[in-house]
Design a protein around this motif. Structure first.
Motif, PDB file in Angstrom:
ATOM      1  N   UNK A 196       0.829  -1.192   0.000  1.00  0.00           N
ATOM      2  CA  UNK A 196       0.000   0.000   0.000  1.00  0.00           C
ATOM      3  C   UNK A 196       0.866   1.246   0.000  1.00  0.00           C
ATOM      4  N   UNK A 197       0.422   2.213  -0.723  1.00  0.00           N
ATOM      5  CA  UNK A 197       1.162   3.468  -0.767  1.00  0.00           C
ATOM      6  C   UNK A 197       0.995   4.165   0.580  1.00  0.00           C
ATOM      7  N   UNK A 198       2.053   4.762   1.048  1.00  0.00           N
ATOM      8  CA  UNK A 198       1.965   5.468   2.315  1.00  0.00           C
ATOM      9  C   UNK A 198       0.946   6.598   2.199  1.00  0.00           C
ATOM     10  N   UNK A 199       1.096   7.431   1.171  1.00  0.00           N
ATOM     11  CA  UNK A 199       0.156   8.508   0.878  1.00  0.00           C
ATOM     12  C   UNK A 199       0.667   9.218  -0.356  1.00  0.00           C
ATOM     13  N   UNK A 200      -0.240   9.511  -1.277  1.00  0.00           N
ATOM     14  CA  UNK A 200       0.158  10.266  -2.461  1.00  0.00           C
ATOM     15  C   UNK A 200       0.283  11.727  -2.074  1.00  0.00           C
ATOM     16  N   UNK A 201       1.380  12.377  -2.487  1.00  0.00           N
ATOM     17  CA  UNK A 201       1.509  13.793  -2.151  1.00  0.00           C
ATOM     18  C   UNK A 201       0.526  14.625  -2.975  1.00  0.00           C
ATOM     19  N   UNK A 202       0.171  15.769  -2.433  1.00  0.00           N
ATOM     20  CA  UNK A 202      -0.616  16.720  -3.214  1.00  0.00           C
ATOM     21  C   UNK A 202       0.333  17.424  -4.181  1.00  0.00           C
ATOM     22  N   UNK A 203      -0.225  18.159  -5.117  1.00  0.00           N
ATOM     23  CA  UNK A 203       0.607  18.926  -6.046  1.00  0.00           C
ATOM     24  C   UNK A 203       1.450  19.936  -5.273  1.00  0.00           C
ATOM     25  N   UNK A 204       0.853  20.596  -4.282  1.00  0.00           N
ATOM     26  CA  UNK A 204       1.597  21.577  -3.482  1.00  0.00           C
ATOM     27  C   UNK A 204       2.735  20.924  -2.715  1.00  0.00           C
ATOM     28  N   UNK A 205       2.479  19.753  -2.146  1.00  0.00           N
ATOM     29  CA  UNK A 205       3.542  19.039  -1.420  1.00  0.00           C
ATOM     30  C   UNK A 205       4.669  18.627  -2.373  1.00  0.00           C
ATOM     31  N   UNK A 206       4.304  18.147  -3.539  1.00  0.00           N
ATOM     32  CA  UNK A 206       5.297  17.736  -4.524  1.00  0.00           C
ATOM     33  C   UNK A 206       6.140  18.931  -4.965  1.00  0.00           C
ATOM     34  N   UNK A 207       5.517  20.084  -5.086  1.00  0.00           N
ATOM     35  CA  UNK A 207       6.232  21.295  -5.500  1.00  0.00           C
ATOM     36  C   UNK A 207       7.274  21.715  -4.466  1.00  0.00           C
ATOM     37  N   UNK A 208       7.063  21.365  -3.213  1.00  0.00           N
ATOM     38  CA  UNK A 208       8.003  21.726  -2.149  1.00  0.00           C
ATOM     39  C   UNK A 208       9.104  20.680  -1.948  1.00  0.00           C
ATOM     40  N   UNK A 231      -1.331  16.079 -24.171  1.00  0.00           N
ATOM     41  CA  UNK A 231      -2.628  15.974 -24.840  1.00  0.00           C
ATOM     42  C   UNK A 231      -3.608  16.987 -24.244  1.00  0.00           C
ATOM     43  N   UNK A 232      -4.607  17.410 -25.030  1.00  0.00           N
ATOM     44  CA  UNK A 232      -5.546  18.447 -24.571  1.00  0.00           C
ATOM     45  C   UNK A 232      -6.200  18.160 -23.221  1.00  0.00           C
ATOM     46  N   UNK A 233      -6.567  16.905 -22.965  1.00  0.00           N
ATOM     47  CA  UNK A 233      -7.251  16.590 -21.705  1.00  0.00           C
ATOM     48  C   UNK A 233      -6.348  16.706 -20.482  1.00  0.00           C
ATOM     49  N   UNK A 234      -5.032  16.801 -20.720  1.00  0.00           N
ATOM     50  CA  UNK A 234      -4.086  16.924 -19.616  1.00  0.00           C
ATOM     51  C   UNK A 234      -3.392  18.279 -19.601  1.00  0.00           C
ATOM     52  N   UNK A 235      -3.942  19.252 -20.269  1.00  0.00           N
ATOM     53  CA  UNK A 235      -3.328  20.581 -20.296  1.00  0.00           C
ATOM     54  C   UNK A 235      -3.898  21.457 -19.190  1.00  0.00           C
ATOM     55  N   UNK A 236      -3.591  21.067 -17.972  1.00  0.00           N
ATOM     56  CA  UNK A 236      -3.966  21.869 -16.810  1.00  0.00           C
ATOM     57  C   UNK A 236      -2.678  22.306 -16.129  1.00  0.00           C
ATOM     58  N   UNK A 237      -2.783  23.246 -15.232  1.00  0.00           N
ATOM     59  CA  UNK A 237      -1.597  23.720 -14.506  1.00  0.00           C
ATOM     60  C   UNK A 237      -0.955  22.571 -13.723  1.00  0.00           C
ATOM     61  N   UNK A 238      -1.791  21.711 -13.125  1.00  0.00           N
ATOM     62  CA  UNK A 238      -1.252  20.578 -12.358  1.00  0.00           C
ATOM     63  C   UNK A 238      -0.497  19.608 -13.250  1.00  0.00           C
ATOM     64  N   UNK A 239      -1.039  19.304 -14.416  1.00  0.00           N
ATOM     65  CA  UNK A 239      -0.385  18.373 -15.327  1.00  0.00           C
ATOM     66  C   UNK A 239       0.904  18.979 -15.901  1.00  0.00           C
ATOM     67  N   UNK A 240       0.877  20.267 -16.211  1.00  0.00           N
ATOM     68  CA  UNK A 240       2.078  20.932 -16.708  1.00  0.00           C
ATOM     69  C   UNK A 240       3.169  20.925 -15.644  1.00  0.00           C
ATOM     70  N   UNK A 241       2.780  21.193 -14.398  1.00  0.00           N
ATOM     71  CA  UNK A 241       3.748  21.144 -13.302  1.00  0.00           C
ATOM     72  C   UNK A 241       4.346  19.737 -13.196  1.00  0.00           C
ATOM     73  N   UNK A 242       3.492  18.713 -13.253  1.00  0.00           N
ATOM     74  CA  UNK A 242       3.992  17.345 -13.093  1.00  0.00           C
ATOM     75  C   UNK A 242       4.927  16.968 -14.238  1.00  0.00           C
ATOM     76  N   UNK A 243       4.631  17.397 -15.416  1.00  0.00           N
ATOM     77  CA  UNK A 243       5.513  17.147 -16.557  1.00  0.00           C
ATOM     78  C   UNK A 243       6.888  17.782 -16.304  1.00  0.00           C
ATOM     79  N   UNK A 244       6.903  19.011 -15.820  1.00  0.00           N
ATOM     80  CA  UNK A 244       8.160  19.687 -15.490  1.00  0.00           C
ATOM     81  C   UNK A 244       8.889  18.955 -14.357  1.00  0.00           C
TER      82      UNK A 244
END
Length: 170
Positions: free
Chosen positions: A1-13, A81-94
Motif C-alpha cells: 500500500x502506498x503510504x500517501x500520495x503527495x498533493x501537487x503543493x507538497x510535490x512542489x516543495x 494531450x488536450x485533456x491533460x493541459x492543466x496547470x497541475x499536469x504541466x507542473x507534473x511534466x516539469x
C-alpha cells in the motif's frame, strides 16, 4: 500500500532528498511490486492499492488510468494531450523532467530488483546521487534479508546502463 500520495503543493516543495525519501519509504513499506494481476506488468497504481516508484509520487489531481502501461517517457506525450493541459499536469511534466534521472533509477529498482534487495539498491542509489539513506534505516529488517550473503545484489547503477529509459516500464 502506498503510504500517501503527495498533493501537487507538497510535490512542489520536495527537493531531491524529499523525493528519494518519499519513494524509498513507500517501496520499503509496501515491500512488493505494483503489478497487473494477470500480465505481471508493472503499474503506476495497481488494483491491490500498490504503487510503483513513480506512481507513489503522482498526486491524485494528476493521476489518470491512461498513464498505465506507458513508459515514463510516454507520459511526456500523454501530458501534452488536450485533456491533460492543466496547470497541475504541466507542473507534473516539469517535475518528471527535472527529476528524470533519479526517478528512472528508482523505477529500475522497483521494476527489476527483488523486493528483498530494495534496501541495498536504495542505499546504492542514495550514494550515487549524494543523498542521505537515513530513511532506509527505519525499514532494515522489515524486507527479507536475502541479499545478506552478497549473492544476487542488484546494482542500480548497472540498471541505467542496461535499461534505457524507453525499456523501463512503470
Amino acid at each position: 500500500m502506498v503510504t500517501r500520495y503527495p498533493t501537487v503543493d507538497e510535490l512542489a516543495r520536495m527537493d531531491t532528498q524529499a523525493v528519494f525519501d518519499h519513494i524509498a519509504q513507500h517501496l520499503l513499506a509496501q515491500g512488493a511490486r505494483s503489478t497487473h494481476r494477470l500480465t505481471g506488468d508493472c503499474l503506476y497504481r495497481s488494483a491491490k492499492g500498490r504503487a510503483c516508484a513513480v506512481g507513489s509520487i503522482i498526486p491524485d489531481a494528476v493521476y489518470s488510468a491512461a498513464f498505465e502501461h506507458n513508459r515514463i517517457t510516454r507520459l511526456f506525450w500523454l501530458l501534452g494531450r488536450p485533456e491533460f493541459r492543466t496547470a497541475h499536469h504541466e507542473f507534473f511534466c516539469d517535475f518528471l523532467l527535472a527529476n528524470s534521472t533519479l526517478l528512472t533509477q528508482l523505477m529500475v529498482i522497483h521494476d527489476c530488483g527483488s523486493p528483498g534487495l530494495w534496501s541495498l539498491a536504495l542505499r546504492d542509489c542514495a550514494d550515487m546521487f549524494g543523498l542521505s539513506a537515513a530513511v532506509i534505516d527505519r525499514y532494515e529488517g522489515i524486507v527479507e534479508p536475502e541479499a545478506r550473503d552478497g549473492q544476487g545484489v542488484f546494482e542500480p547503477s548497472a540498471g541505467i546502463v542496461e535499461h534505457e529509459a524507453s525499456d523501463v516500464l512503470a
